[in-house]
Scaffold this motif. Sequence first.
Motif, PDB file in Angstrom:
ATOM      1  N   PRO A  14      25.841  -3.608 -37.732  1.00 41.73           N
ATOM      2  CA  PRO A  14      26.830  -4.615 -38.159  1.00 41.73           C
ATOM      3  C   PRO A  14      26.727  -4.934 -39.640  1.00 41.73           C
TER       4      PRO A  14
ATOM      5  N   GLN B  79      30.409  -6.501 -32.289  1.00 39.08           N
ATOM      6  CA  GLN B  79      29.479  -7.620 -32.151  1.00 39.08           C
ATOM      7  C   GLN B  79      29.931  -8.755 -33.063  1.00 39.08           C
TER       8      GLN B  79
ATOM      9  N   SER C  97      28.200 -10.442 -34.945  1.00 43.15           N
ATOM     10  CA  SER C  97      27.555 -10.370 -36.247  1.00 43.15           C
ATOM     11  C   SER C  97      28.337  -9.483 -37.210  1.00 43.15           C
TER      12      SER C  97
ATOM     13  N   GLU D 156      30.915 -11.774 -38.643  1.00 42.81           N
ATOM     14  CA  GLU D 156      30.301 -12.701 -39.598  1.00 42.81           C
ATOM     15  C   GLU D 156      29.967 -11.996 -40.898  1.00 42.81           C
TER      16      GLU D 156
ATOM     17  N   GLN E  24      27.058 -11.096 -25.601  1.00 42.51           N
ATOM     18  CA  GLN E  24      27.146 -10.844 -27.034  1.00 42.51           C
ATOM     19  C   GLN E  24      27.820  -9.536 -27.389  1.00 42.51           C
TER      20      GLN E  24
END
Lengths: 288, 266, 382
Positions: free
Chosen positions: C234, C261, C263, C266, C305
């Motif tokens: 990620p 994911q 992440s 983000e 997740q």
Amino acid sequence: MYELLEFSSRGVLLGVTYGLLAFPISLLFIATDTVDLAVGAYAVLAGAVAMFVGGSVNPAVGILTGILVGVLASAAIGSISLMLGRRQKGDPLVLVLASFGFAIFLESVVLTLFGKDPFIRQPFTYFWNIGGIRISPQAGVNVVVGLLLIAAVYVLLYRTSWGRDVRASANNERAALLAGIPVRALRFSAFMLAGLLAGIAGVLVLYTSGMDFASGMHLTLAGFGAAIVFGLHGPLRGFFGGLAIGVVETISAGYANGGLASLVPLLFIFLVLTLGRGGRQGPAGVRA
Amino acid sequence: MTGVLSIVSNNSSAASRGQSILTCRNITARYGRIGVCHGVDLAVSAGEVVAVLGPNGAGKSSFLGSIAGLVQGDGEVIVGDRAIGQMPAFLRAKHGLAFVPEIRGNICPALSVQENLGLGLRMIDDDRDAALQRILELFPILKERLDAPAGMLSGGEQQMLAVGMAVARRPRVLILDEPTQGLAPAVYDILRATFAKFREDGLAIVVAEQNVPFAASVADRFIMLSDGQVVLSGGHDQLQKYDTILAAFLGSEESVSGTTRPSNVQ
Amino acid sequence: MISGRKLLVAALLATVSFAASSAIAQNAKPLKIGLLLSLSGPAASFGIPERDAAELIVAGLNSQGGVDGRKVELAIYDDTTNPTEAARGATKLIREDGVVAIVGASTGSGTLAAAPIAAREKIPMLAPNATISVTARESQSYPYVFRTMSNDLVNTKQLYEAAIAGGAKKVAIFYQEDAYGKDSATYVKKLAEERGAPIVDMASAPLKSIEVAAQAVKLRGSSPDAVIMQVTAPALGGAFVRAAKQVGLDVPIWGSMGLGQKSFIESSGAAGNGVRLVVFGNWDDPSPRQAKLADVMKAGGKSPQGFAELISTNGLLAIVEAARKIKGDITGPALRDELEKLCKVTTYSDGELCYSKDDHDGWSTDALTTVEIRDGAFKRVQ
């Protein structure tokens, strides 16, 4: 040609990060004659703390807490170094191994406390357009902090009695003791300072490219490469080593293909170390 | 009255001459489990020079190192009325003990002469500039080399720097290990003259030497070590008298004047 | 036979009534299943959710009376993302814990190391890996290894098809420098050549790179109209998406399944908006079946997740389904034989599971979904 200019300037910006990571490595080498392999782990710890405290309290508190935690982590390895020094005199390799173990320990601490997801903060949502090259303002922050730290480290090492005592301790421990320098306490303070520098680097990496719990060793190696390429015994050399590696890396990523691109920087380090003289034979701390 | 070149702190001026400044009792030294120095006593008064003689491996350096806190060991070390025998080396230095190890081991070759002198001065609280001037007047040659790395100096210059650093902070006791080692005989004279000044200032000096003629020319009395124990001691007269015999015993080939045969000229 | 759908409902109910005392026949021998997962090391990000989902499903099954009166017991071994440990773990799970089937390992290399041991002991391994070689037909271990997700070839092909479906002619590739990145990039290159629209440029970066702006500039130079990222990390994926934005590489970016994911979103930040992925499951905007697993997870205090939860439960449910068909003692070989006959089984994943003697992969494109990052979440693209 214009592309080459873009690659080079992006390389310099990337190199600033490497140079920042090289600071603590060469500082510790100068002060203690050892290499602390946990430097990248301090940076990751500082970055993770800065992200989580910053997210729940406010960014400035997060940054300060992160850096402080970096210093504390480094103080831990400093204490280990003191204990090792008491039992067996001087084999620097023991501390290198201890710091490697400590790096792995910190990695799992970060994984346990902060999880596996990447840590990243991006306060800037716009870019600067400099001569047609779009650059994040964060890169500007990095350059300014990098230059300030260069100046600060230089002044500290070469213009203060603390710096003189540090260099004396590294150069001739017996002489330092005879001059009344509390060598062990001084080395401990060098570890704290290295933790401070690593913590600052970690926070900047958090705000620039991000990291995850397992980034520590990569950061250590990036900083180590930067620190050794022009000679380990001067932190300023480490900074410029970082810039050089950054430029080589981006240019090779831009023009070379695939895996070769990531080999070129290593090849560059290897060539400089083999062919260059770089004053590496000189004792620690002679020149900046 | 102390002169311009006084390098000894005021409380140990000529007034205290005659009373013991350095007292060592039952000094031992060891490397790990191997003892190399067993129960040596030594007392030195202000303005007195004591030579420590002995062949190679007799334990001279270990004895001095143990007093300075650089070599593992036990025993009482008292400077003035302060017991420093249990202190780490850097604290002993703070309590008036200055040590110049073999081959000028108290200088940092990578640091400049100026910085090395700075190391010597770092424990002085009052006027450091004045203290620095005193050293530079004592060894004017250093004035010209202030910015050079100490490692680039000649052996003689390094020895002056080493002695200068040691006395810069005005210690009460100066210990030197083989100060003539590897130096040209011309330097001997400078050292002799320097010792004479120190003596006037009331410094207590201990000098370990293989070079008996040099030792005889500066010392008031001597002790001789063999296998880490005192086997002989005596005064200046005996040193002078037995100079050649002692020299033969210790393997030195020089005479008092120190000029017959240059040894290990750099 | 109990259908997969019923099984799902049962598991859901069971978890809701988690505290209720179970009524498992005391005399029936428990069904022992091994979890050989990476609970530490780099693959812990897969291993931990894989374990959590499996534990919650098993708790649900047991509170419902287990499998035909047999309590399900899990034996867990952490291979620390180390193939040698995975092999050691397989031996330990089989010899000491007496498991009759294994779900794992979390990494393809862990499975490849452990499979020969499982095959020798005649214990089936349900492999939650996309790595092609895990179910290589010529391998000695083949009879005992069953995949619990679609493989890399299926995933990569689907990603490429989706990327050019919008009319993109000039595709560039950014890939991570490891076996997965290189192999899948080469495969896409081959697919593109077969289509007569060769890949216009390729750039790559080591897995741990922190800055890939140079690579983005390089790709920008060939003015592609779509970029495919063959990346599983990620952080690296996010770095590329941000770099593309920064250097003005403003074209659709397609990412591989591993990036599915939170992440990745983000790490991409604002630049991530509009990036599309082909994924095996999606929790932000789940299909009805996945929503049920999400409910089970939430009831157990966990939030799903990634696709790790789906692929470990796929393996576990396949074992349970095969075990239900066995009348007598449940042994490794008996399970293996029944696994090979499983077909049209539904689990929490989209699509259907179908193993056969010649196909131990079981899952195909019908299990895949195209999603797009919008406002910090993955939305299904119809």
